[in-house]
Design a protein around this motif. Structure first.
Motif, PDB file in Angstrom:
ATOM      1  N   VAL A   1      -1.430   9.802   9.784  1.00 36.92           N
ATOM      2  CA  VAL A   1      -2.922  10.162  10.126  1.00 36.92           C
ATOM      3  C   VAL A   1      -3.720   8.657  10.357  1.00 36.92           C
ATOM      4  N   VAL A   2      -3.387   7.858   9.307  1.00 40.28           N
ATOM      5  CA  VAL A   2      -4.142   6.402   9.536  1.00 40.28           C
ATOM      6  C   VAL A   2      -3.532   5.871  10.817  1.00 40.28           C
ATOM      7  N   ARG A   3      -2.255   5.756  11.185  1.00 36.18           N
ATOM      8  CA  ARG A   3      -1.935   5.067  12.343  1.00 36.18           C
ATOM      9  C   ARG A   3      -2.382   5.579  13.750  1.00 36.18           C
ATOM     10  N   ALA A   4      -2.349   6.919  13.764  1.00 33.84           N
ATOM     11  CA  ALA A   4      -3.246   7.542  14.965  1.00 33.84           C
ATOM     12  C   ALA A   4      -4.868   7.506  15.027  1.00 33.84           C
ATOM     13  N   HIS A   5      -5.375   7.368  13.590  1.00 34.66           N
ATOM     14  CA  HIS A   5      -6.890   6.860  13.639  1.00 34.66           C
ATOM     15  C   HIS A   5      -6.932   5.417  14.343  1.00 34.66           C
TER      16      HIS A   5
ATOM     17  N   LEU B   1       0.872  -1.181  -0.111  1.00 29.62           N
ATOM     18  CA  LEU B   1      -0.190  -0.047   0.050  1.00 29.62           C
ATOM     19  C   LEU B   1       0.963   1.187  -0.046  1.00 29.62           C
ATOM     20  N   ARG B   2       0.707   2.071  -1.206  1.00 30.02           N
ATOM     21  CA  ARG B   2       1.322   3.554  -1.228  1.00 30.02           C
ATOM     22  C   ARG B   2       0.369   4.456  -0.742  1.00 30.02           C
ATOM     23  N   LEU B   3       1.002   5.312   0.220  1.00 31.76           N
ATOM     24  CA  LEU B   3       0.189   6.461   0.733  1.00 31.76           C
ATOM     25  C   LEU B   3       1.247   7.637   0.451  1.00 31.76           C
ATOM     26  N   PRO B   4       0.443   8.897   0.329  1.00 28.20           N
ATOM     27  CA  PRO B   4       1.331   9.971   0.225  1.00 28.20           C
ATOM     28  C   PRO B   4       2.089  10.317   1.635  1.00 28.20           C
TER      29      PRO B   4
ATOM     30  N   SER C   1      -6.429   5.409  18.121  1.00 23.89           N
ATOM     31  CA  SER C   1      -7.491   5.738  18.851  1.00 23.89           C
ATOM     32  C   SER C   1      -8.490   4.855  18.899  1.00 23.89           C
ATOM     33  N   HIS C   2      -8.627   4.073  18.115  1.00 23.55           N
ATOM     34  CA  HIS C   2      -9.717   2.691  18.125  1.00 23.55           C
ATOM     35  C   HIS C   2      -9.283   1.307  18.612  1.00 23.55           C
ATOM     36  N   SER C   3      -7.905   1.610  19.224  1.00 22.71           N
ATOM     37  CA  SER C   3      -7.399   0.273  19.758  1.00 22.71           C
ATOM     38  C   SER C   3      -7.209  -0.727  18.891  1.00 22.71           C
ATOM     39  N   GLU C   4      -6.681  -0.293  17.531  1.00 22.27           N
ATOM     40  CA  GLU C   4      -6.567  -1.327  16.315  1.00 22.27           C
ATOM     41  C   GLU C   4      -5.183  -1.146  15.960  1.00 22.27           C
ATOM     42  N   SER C   5      -4.767  -2.074  15.348  1.00 22.17           N
ATOM     43  CA  SER C   5      -3.622  -2.087  14.465  1.00 22.17           C
ATOM     44  C   SER C   5      -3.688  -1.331  13.116  1.00 22.17           C
ATOM     45  N   VAL C   6      -2.794  -1.112  12.545  1.00 26.23           N
ATOM     46  CA  VAL C   6      -3.117  -0.351  11.173  1.00 26.23           C
ATOM     47  C   VAL C   6      -3.522  -1.455  10.300  1.00 26.23           C
TER      48      VAL C   6
ATOM     49  N   ILE D   1      -7.128  -1.204   8.412  1.00 32.27           N
ATOM     50  CA  ILE D   1      -7.171  -1.281   6.862  1.00 32.27           C
ATOM     51  C   ILE D   1      -8.148  -2.392   6.488  1.00 32.27           C
ATOM     52  N   GLY D   2      -8.042  -3.480   7.253  1.00 31.83           N
ATOM     53  CA  GLY D   2      -8.803  -4.764   6.751  1.00 31.83           C
ATOM     54  C   GLY D   2     -10.211  -4.514   7.053  1.00 31.83           C
ATOM     55  N   ARG D   3     -10.419  -3.866   8.344  1.00 32.19           N
ATOM     56  CA  ARG D   3     -11.779  -3.466   8.542  1.00 32.19           C
ATOM     57  C   ARG D   3     -12.378  -2.707   7.584  1.00 32.19           C
ATOM     58  N   ALA D   4     -11.681  -1.461   7.286  1.00 37.11           N
ATOM     59  CA  ALA D   4     -12.086  -0.445   6.198  1.00 37.11           C
ATOM     60  C   ALA D   4     -12.338  -1.004   4.622  1.00 37.11           C
ATOM     61  N   ILE D   5     -11.718  -2.038   4.336  1.00 35.17           N
ATOM     62  CA  ILE D   5     -12.289  -2.631   3.152  1.00 35.17           C
ATOM     63  C   ILE D   5     -13.247  -3.563   3.353  1.00 35.17           C
ATOM     64  N   LEU D   6     -13.507  -4.351   4.358  1.00 32.76           N
ATOM     65  CA  LEU D   6     -14.634  -5.055   4.493  1.00 32.76           C
ATOM     66  C   LEU D   6     -15.849  -4.200   4.495  1.00 32.76           C
TER      67      LEU D   6
END
Length: 84
Positions: A33-37, A24-27, A40-45, A49-54
């Protein structure tokens, strides 16, 4: 304690069998920003990402064919093949 070569080989073999991988390439700065989010929800990156995709696939109407690593369809019901 150091990990033996045999242990490293066993882990690599399991990972190759159990997981698909993608790059995954990000700017620049977006990963922070993704890591902080995720934190904040007690998740790994990776978990976020997996949850966001599903969730996106479910919302788009394509999630009924996707099963996560716990054998749960993105809709929340256990997959029929997820018998343990």
């Amino acid at each position: 304690m150091a990990i033996s070569k045999a242990q490293q080989k066993a882990v690599a073999k399991y990972d190759a069998k159990a997981y698909d991988k993608t790059l995954l390439r990000l700017p620049k700065g977006r990963l922070d920003v993704v890591r902080a989010h995720a934190e904040s929800h007690s998740e790994s990156v990776n978990g976020f990402i997996g949850r966001a995709i599903l969730e996106t696939m479910e919302r788009d109407g394509g999630g009924d064919t996707v099963t996560n690593r716990d054998g749960i369809h993105s809709g929340g019901a256990a997959a029929p093949e997820a018998v343990q």
